[in-house]
Design an enzyme around this catalytic site. Structure first.
Site, PDB file in Angstrom:
ATOM      1  N   TYR A 124       0.760  -1.185  -0.086  1.00 17.63           N
ATOM      2  CA  TYR A 124       0.123  -0.031   0.145  1.00 17.63           C
ATOM      3  C   TYR A 124       0.891   1.300  -0.033  1.00 17.63           C
ATOM      4  O   TYR A 124       0.346   2.326   0.134  1.00 17.63           O
ATOM      5  CB  TYR A 124      -1.003   0.059   1.223  1.00 17.63           C
ATOM      6  CG  TYR A 124      -2.136  -0.694   1.143  1.00 17.63           C
ATOM      7  CD1 TYR A 124      -2.011  -2.288   0.696  1.00 17.63           C
ATOM      8  CD2 TYR A 124      -3.331  -0.587   1.601  1.00 17.63           C
ATOM      9  CE1 TYR A 124      -2.897  -3.123   0.745  1.00 17.63           C
ATOM     10  CE2 TYR A 124      -4.566  -1.335   1.431  1.00 17.63           C
ATOM     11  CZ  TYR A 124      -4.225  -2.657   0.935  1.00 17.63           C
ATOM     12  OH  TYR A 124      -5.327  -3.422   0.941  1.00 17.63           O
ATOM     13  N   LYS A 191       3.767 -13.903   5.581  1.00 15.64           N
ATOM     14  CA  LYS A 191       3.943 -14.973   4.867  1.00 15.64           C
ATOM     15  C   LYS A 191       5.353 -15.232   4.775  1.00 15.64           C
ATOM     16  O   LYS A 191       6.205 -15.015   3.572  1.00 15.64           O
ATOM     17  CB  LYS A 191       3.265 -14.645   3.550  1.00 15.64           C
ATOM     18  CG  LYS A 191       2.995 -15.609   2.578  1.00 15.64           C
ATOM     19  CD  LYS A 191       1.893 -16.620   2.714  1.00 15.64           C
ATOM     20  CE  LYS A 191       2.144 -17.787   1.866  1.00 15.64           C
ATOM     21  NZ  LYS A 191       1.058 -18.869   1.961  1.00 15.64           N
ATOM     22  N   ASP A 224      -2.508 -17.365   5.506  1.00 15.32           N
ATOM     23  CA  ASP A 224      -3.334 -18.221   4.933  1.00 15.32           C
ATOM     24  C   ASP A 224      -4.055 -19.198   5.984  1.00 15.32           C
ATOM     25  O   ASP A 224      -5.302 -19.598   6.276  1.00 15.32           O
ATOM     26  CB  ASP A 224      -2.821 -18.966   3.695  1.00 15.32           C
ATOM     27  CG  ASP A 224      -1.411 -19.457   4.051  1.00 15.32           C
ATOM     28  OD1 ASP A 224      -0.735 -19.247   4.854  1.00 15.32           O
ATOM     29  OD2 ASP A 224      -1.112 -20.195   3.077  1.00 15.32           O
ATOM     30  N   ASP A 248      -5.644  -5.513   6.269  1.00 12.22           N
ATOM     31  CA  ASP A 248      -6.935  -4.820   5.471  1.00 12.22           C
ATOM     32  C   ASP A 248      -7.700  -5.999   5.272  1.00 12.22           C
ATOM     33  O   ASP A 248      -9.303  -5.833   5.549  1.00 12.22           O
ATOM     34  CB  ASP A 248      -6.356  -4.303   4.066  1.00 12.22           C
ATOM     35  CG  ASP A 248      -7.515  -3.593   3.605  1.00 12.22           C
ATOM     36  OD1 ASP A 248      -8.780  -3.283   4.163  1.00 12.22           O
ATOM     37  OD2 ASP A 248      -7.505  -3.137   2.259  1.00 12.22           O
TER      38      ASP A 248
END
Ligand code: NAD
Length: 362
Positions: A124, A191, A224, A248
């Site tokens: 972002y 991640k 995930d 987000d």
């Protein structure tokens, strides 16, 4: 004590929600002096910008603001006021407590998760290279030269910066929040198995910061896996700290777990200023209809009271809102069993009901 607070009514349904919220905050007995400031498309003509400098000055001076949603017109080059506020005031933490209240229709109960999302970095950051542009071709060549890796010529590229500084302060914020509010655990989300130098740095930095908070449990989850576990066993999570993009997505996932936008409060917080606002937008089609749910903004007001260390008033306002939800009578259409329920009340009637509960409890 009287607090000087900047009040930005916003547009669309913002002014009616702000009015309802102002009324319930005043009914707690805490003294407020409101500095009302307009921002958004409606002030463009007058000031040449949707976020005039005097609005920023007001927030800087008071340190605290509460705002209604502000519309970002599509395709006008109009910069989002919400994004600009976060940047200009260095509000690096997007705080989203997601708590289920008895009476809210949801598939889940007993959810009480607090999300601390980093607000400035990650994908972002807005560092992007458009497909086919000369700079993009230059970048592709440069990357090939540096790393020996090939990126297809017909690619667009978004850069994902994550820094030690940015991570340290958001993780510290999560631990300080946990300590202040008696939370037991902080989970860092990433991640790092795939993105070793951005998410990997986030995780390594989070681990280092965690060493300074031996009184609070620390763990990490791959994003995930976390998403699946939140859907299966949300009660296992407490405070989550995440880089911008995962933050987000997981914020909205958790808002869904607790019953949706009508009850999802939020805040954007920095070291010297904090802006409290609901998660939802300006719902323009309901503008001026006294129809939408003010509870998300009222619960953002509860967060503001806590930020001001008015814990007793925050507890009373939260309890009054929870009582109105539990009774299920004076609630807006979105909280009724069907959307066309004739017993649904309007925005201002919800405020009346909350104020009545506050007065009965006093
Ligand atoms: P939205 O949240 O305004 O509305 C989506 C739908 O959710 C509405 O049509 C309505 O059905 C429902 N809804 C939203 N708030 C509700 C409430 N309080 N009570 C009951 N129902 C409610 O999202 P959108 O339509 O994507 O965005 C509209 C505008 O708001 C856009 O210009 C967007 O940029 C802006 N926006 C502003 C903020 C902010 O000010 N922080 C946040 C998100 C979106």
């Amino acid at each position: 004590m009287t607090y000087r607070v900047t009040l930005i009514p916003g547009d669309g349904v913002g002014p009616e929600l702000s009015e309802a919220t102002r009324r319930v905050l005043e009914a707690t007995g805490v003294g407020f002096e409101w500095e009302v400031q307009e921002a958004g498309a409606d002030v463009m003509d007058r000031y040449g910008t949707p976020l005039p400098e005097h609005v920023l000055e007001s927030i800087r001076r008071n340190g605290v603001a509460i705002k209604g949603p502000i519309t970002t017109p599509v395709g006008t080059g109009f910069r989002s006021v919400n994004v600009a506020l976060r940047k200009e005031l260095d509000l690096y933490c997007c705080l989203r407590p997601c708590k289920w209240y008895p009476g809210v229709r949801s598939r889940y109960q007993d959810v009480d998760v607090v999300i601390c999302r980093e607000n400035h970095e990650d994908l972002y950051a807005g560092i992007e290279f458009e497909v086919g542009q000369p700079e993009t071709r230059k970048l592709i060549d440069f990357i090939s030269e540096l790393s020996g890796r090939t990126i297809r010529e017909d690619s667009g590229i978004s850069i994902k910066p994550i820094s030690v500084h940015g991570t340290q302060r958001i993780v510290r914020y999560a631990f300080e929040y946990a300590r202040k509010y008696g939370r037991r655990k902080v989970t860092a989300v990433h991640k790092a198995n795939i993105m070793k130098f951005s998410d990997g740095l986030f995780l390594a930095t989070a681990r280092e910061v965690a060493e300074g908070y031996a009184d609070i449990e620390f763990e990490d989850r791959i994003v995930d896996n976390l998403s699946m576990q939140l859907v299966q066993r949300p009660e296992e999570y407490d405070v989550l700290v995440l880089p911008n993009l995962y933050g987000d997505i997981v914020s909205d996932l958790c808002a869904g777990l607790i019953g949706g936008l009508g009850v999802a409060p939020g805040a954007n917080i920095g070291d010297t200023a904090a802006v409290f606002e609901a998660t939802h937008g300006s719902a323009p089609k309901y503008k001026g209809m006294n129809r939408v749910n003010p509870m998300a903004m009222m619960l953002s007001g509860v967060l503001m009271l806590r930020h001001l260390d008015e814990q007793a008033a925050a507890d009373r306002l939260e309890a009054a809102i929870a009582a109105v939800i539990a009774e299920g009578a004076s609630v807006t259409y979105d909280m009724k069993p069907t959307r066309d329920d004739p017993t649904a009340v309007g925005t201002s009637q919800v405020a009346d009901a909350v104020i009545e509960k506050l007065q009965t409890a006093a």
